[in-house]
Design a protein around this motif. Structure first.
Motif, short mmCIF file in Angstrom:
data_model
loop_
_atom_site.label_atom_id
_atom_site.label_comp_id
_atom_site.label_asym_id
_atom_site.label_seq_id
_atom_site.Cartn_x
_atom_site.Cartn_y
_atom_site.Cartn_z
N LEU A 141 51.97 5.31 73.33
CA LEU A 141 53.24 5.93 72.93
C LEU A 141 53.72 6.79 74.09
O LEU A 141 53.24 7.90 74.31
CB LEU A 141 53.06 6.77 71.67
N ALA A 142 54.69 6.29 74.83
CA ALA A 142 55.08 6.91 76.09
C ALA A 142 55.72 8.28 75.93
O ALA A 142 55.72 9.08 76.88
CB ALA A 142 56.05 5.98 76.83
N THR A 143 56.25 8.59 74.75
CA THR A 143 56.96 9.86 74.58
C THR A 143 56.14 10.91 73.83
O THR A 143 56.62 12.00 73.57
CB THR A 143 58.29 9.65 73.83
N PHE A 144 54.90 10.58 73.47
CA PHE A 144 54.06 11.50 72.69
C PHE A 144 53.19 12.35 73.61
O PHE A 144 52.56 11.85 74.54
CB PHE A 144 53.16 10.71 71.74
N PHE A 145 53.12 13.68 73.29
CA PHE A 145 52.26 14.60 74.02
C PHE A 145 51.43 15.40 73.01
O PHE A 145 51.99 16.07 72.14
CB PHE A 145 53.07 15.55 74.90
N ALA A 146 50.12 15.33 73.14
CA ALA A 146 49.23 16.05 72.24
C ALA A 146 48.99 17.47 72.75
O ALA A 146 48.82 17.69 73.96
CB ALA A 146 47.90 15.32 72.12
N THR A 147 48.94 18.41 71.84
CA THR A 147 48.72 19.81 72.20
C THR A 147 47.31 20.28 71.84
O THR A 147 46.97 21.43 72.07
CB THR A 147 49.73 20.73 71.50
N THR A 148 46.50 19.40 71.24
CA THR A 148 45.14 19.77 70.84
C THR A 148 44.17 18.68 71.29
O THR A 148 44.58 17.57 71.63
CB THR A 148 45.01 19.90 69.31
N MET A 149 42.88 19.01 71.27
CA MET A 149 41.88 17.98 71.43
C MET A 149 42.01 16.98 70.29
O MET A 149 42.34 17.36 69.16
CB MET A 149 40.47 18.60 71.40
N THR A 150 41.76 15.72 70.56
CA THR A 150 41.80 14.73 69.50
C THR A 150 40.67 14.97 68.50
O THR A 150 39.65 15.59 68.83
CB THR A 150 41.66 13.31 70.07
N TRP A 151 40.82 14.47 67.29
CA TRP A 151 39.78 14.65 66.28
C TRP A 151 38.45 14.02 66.68
O TRP A 151 37.40 14.64 66.47
CB TRP A 151 40.27 14.10 64.95
N PRO A 152 38.42 12.79 67.24
CA PRO A 152 37.12 12.26 67.67
C PRO A 152 36.45 13.15 68.72
O PRO A 152 35.23 13.36 68.69
CB PRO A 152 37.48 10.88 68.24
N ARG A 153 37.23 13.68 69.64
CA ARG A 153 36.65 14.57 70.65
C ARG A 153 36.15 15.86 70.02
O ARG A 153 35.09 16.38 70.36
CB ARG A 153 37.69 14.86 71.73
N GLN A 154 36.92 16.40 69.06
CA GLN A 154 36.46 17.58 68.34
C GLN A 154 35.18 17.27 67.55
O GLN A 154 34.28 18.11 67.47
CB GLN A 154 37.54 18.07 67.38
N ALA A 155 35.12 16.08 66.97
CA ALA A 155 33.94 15.69 66.18
C ALA A 155 32.69 15.65 67.05
O ALA A 155 31.61 16.09 66.62
CB ALA A 155 34.17 14.35 65.51
N ARG A 156 32.82 15.14 68.26
CA ARG A 156 31.66 15.14 69.17
C ARG A 156 31.26 16.55 69.54
O ARG A 156 30.06 16.88 69.62
CB ARG A 156 31.99 14.31 70.42
N LEU A 157 32.25 17.41 69.77
CA LEU A 157 31.96 18.80 70.10
C LEU A 157 31.29 19.50 68.91
O LEU A 157 30.36 20.30 69.07
CB LEU A 157 33.25 19.52 70.48
N LEU A 158 31.76 19.19 67.69
CA LEU A 158 31.17 19.79 66.50
C LEU A 158 29.73 19.33 66.32
O LEU A 158 28.86 20.10 65.90
CB LEU A 158 31.99 19.44 65.26
N ALA A 159 29.44 18.08 66.62
CA ALA A 159 28.07 17.59 66.55
C ALA A 159 27.17 18.39 67.50
O ALA A 159 26.03 18.74 67.16
CB ALA A 159 28.01 16.10 66.89
N ASP A 160 27.69 18.69 68.68
CA ASP A 160 26.93 19.54 69.61
C ASP A 160 26.70 20.92 69.01
O ASP A 160 25.63 21.52 69.19
CB ASP A 160 27.69 19.68 70.93
#
Length: 399
Positions: A141-160
């Motif tokens: 999606l060329a016009t989309f910009f995320a302002t947070t970590m993605t949920w999968p990335r957060q999930a890996r961090l939470l596992a840590d």
């Protein structure tokens, strides 16, 4: 006469091309940039409509009150109700684009509505800014910009976090999540990471989105009998409150933990702490610090509230909208005095860093619109029924 007409026509062309900022794009005038916001003001997990309405342009009104603008323009925000559904979001965002003629759109809550609106805006070339949620949803999606970590990335961090802070190798661990296809990547990321860290998952319960009190009672009974000590939660706040009610009733006191999915709000913590302390000391990742700590990160937020909304008490939603408005302000500033949608995308995806001191620092490239690489950790405190900031701008936990 022919020469004069040619000269006049040439002059008109030069004037139109020399000052594209006058009518550079829909939503742009000499003095105003109009942007859109969609939010679930009604639905299964509504946000407080009064809070969002007052906060939608609080930062921009604060700038104006201080005699400041963005490249000579004020920012006007139009709010639409997306009803908390994908179809409602598409309808709301179409109205914003086709009827209100906004320059860009942003969202603050609801994975499905955000996904739906981001896809629609990309199809019509309108910039969209919002939480990252599921990265596979927004790739391409060329016009989309995320302002947070993605949920999968957060999930890996939470596992840590489970392993390094919650003794996951010696305690029993569980997942309590909604059975939604869009959540699969998140749950897979958490499961793979926690097992890679040599910890086990003894409980994995995926609940139908229509679940009610009976299901809440059952899952608490199951987890209590299984002696689950750590629970990764990924549900809607409304149903999770039923789970907490059952946990308090049955004396089930695990370590509740989760990602930035809407539970880590004072409006959820207050009811969740009633009748017991099961939720006390819960830890959730969050894109913004706790609102109670806002002065540590941007004292202008409460100053703006006191000046512009003196009868209102600052809450989580106001704070979150303030935070994303600050990000958008920097994006618009980088677009320059002659804003077009293409120029917005081109310049934002080539910016070195967007820093607000509230949200994670953002760094985009033309091939990566997921700019965040850190998050905050919030801690639930039932003694005052408020979330508090336990850690800031975390990128990793332990070894």
């Amino acid at each position: 006469m022919g020469t004069r007409l040619l000269a006049a026509a040439t002059l008109l062309i030069l004037l139109c091309t020399a000052a594209p900022g006058v009518n550079a794009a829909p939503g742009v005038s000499k003095t105003v940039i109009k942007i859109g916001l969609h939010a679930p003001l009604t639905g299964s997990s509504p946000v407080p409509s009064d809070s969002v309405d007052k906060a939608k342009d609080l930062y921009f009104r604060w700038l104006k009150s201080k005699g400041r603008d963005i490249n000579g323009r004020d920012v006007q925000v139009v709010l639409k109700n997306d009803q908390g559904t994908a179809s409602g979001a598409v309808s709301a965002c179409k109205d914003l684009v086709q009827q209100d003629h906004v320059f860009m759109i942003f969202g603050i809550s609801g994975a499905d509505p955000i996904k739906a609106c981001a896809r629609y805006t990309a199809s019509v070339g309108v910039p969209y800014v919002g939480p990252g949620t599921m990265n596979e949803t927004f790739k391409g999606l060329a016009t989309f910009f995320a302002t947070t970590m993605t949920w999968p990335r957060q999930a890996r961090l939470l596992a840590d976090y489970f392993v390094s802070r919650a003794n996951a190798r010696s305690r029993k661990n569980g997942m309590l999540t909604l059975d939604k296809r869009s959540y699969f990547g998140v749950l897979q990321a958490f499961t793979e990471r926690i097992r890679a860290r040599k910890a086990d998952l003894q409980y994995d319960r995926r609940i139908d989105p229509s679940a009610g009190t009976s299901e809440a009672r059952t899952v608490v009974q199951e987890m209590k009998v299984s002696n689950i000590g750590n629970v990764f939660v990924l549900t809607n706040p409304v149903w999770f409150l039923q789970v907490l009610n059952q946990a308090n009733t049955q004396g089930f006191m695990p370590a509740w933990m989760g990602i930035d999915s809407g539970i880590a709000h004072d409006t959820v913590l207050g009811p969740g702490c009633q009748g017991g302390n099961s939720f006390n000391d819960a830890r959730f990742l969050s894109a913004v610090p706790a609102v109670i700590d806002s002065d540590r990160f941007d004292p202008n937020f409460r100053r703006a509230m006191a000046q512009l909304e003196p009868s209102s008490t600052p809450d989580d939603y106001m704070w979150r909208v303030w935070a994303i408005d600050r990000v958008i302000a920097k994006m618009l500033d980088r677009t320059g005095a002659r804003p077009t949608r293409d120029r917005f995308v081109h310049r934002v995806e080539r910016t070195d860093r967007i820093h607000t001191g509230i949200s994670p620092n953002l760094h985009y490239t033309p091939n990566d619109h997921f700019g965040a690489s850190s998050t905050h950790v919030l801690r639930a405190d039932c003694s005052d029924q408020r979330w508090h900031t336990a850690a800031t701008f975390k990128r990793r936990f332990g070894n």
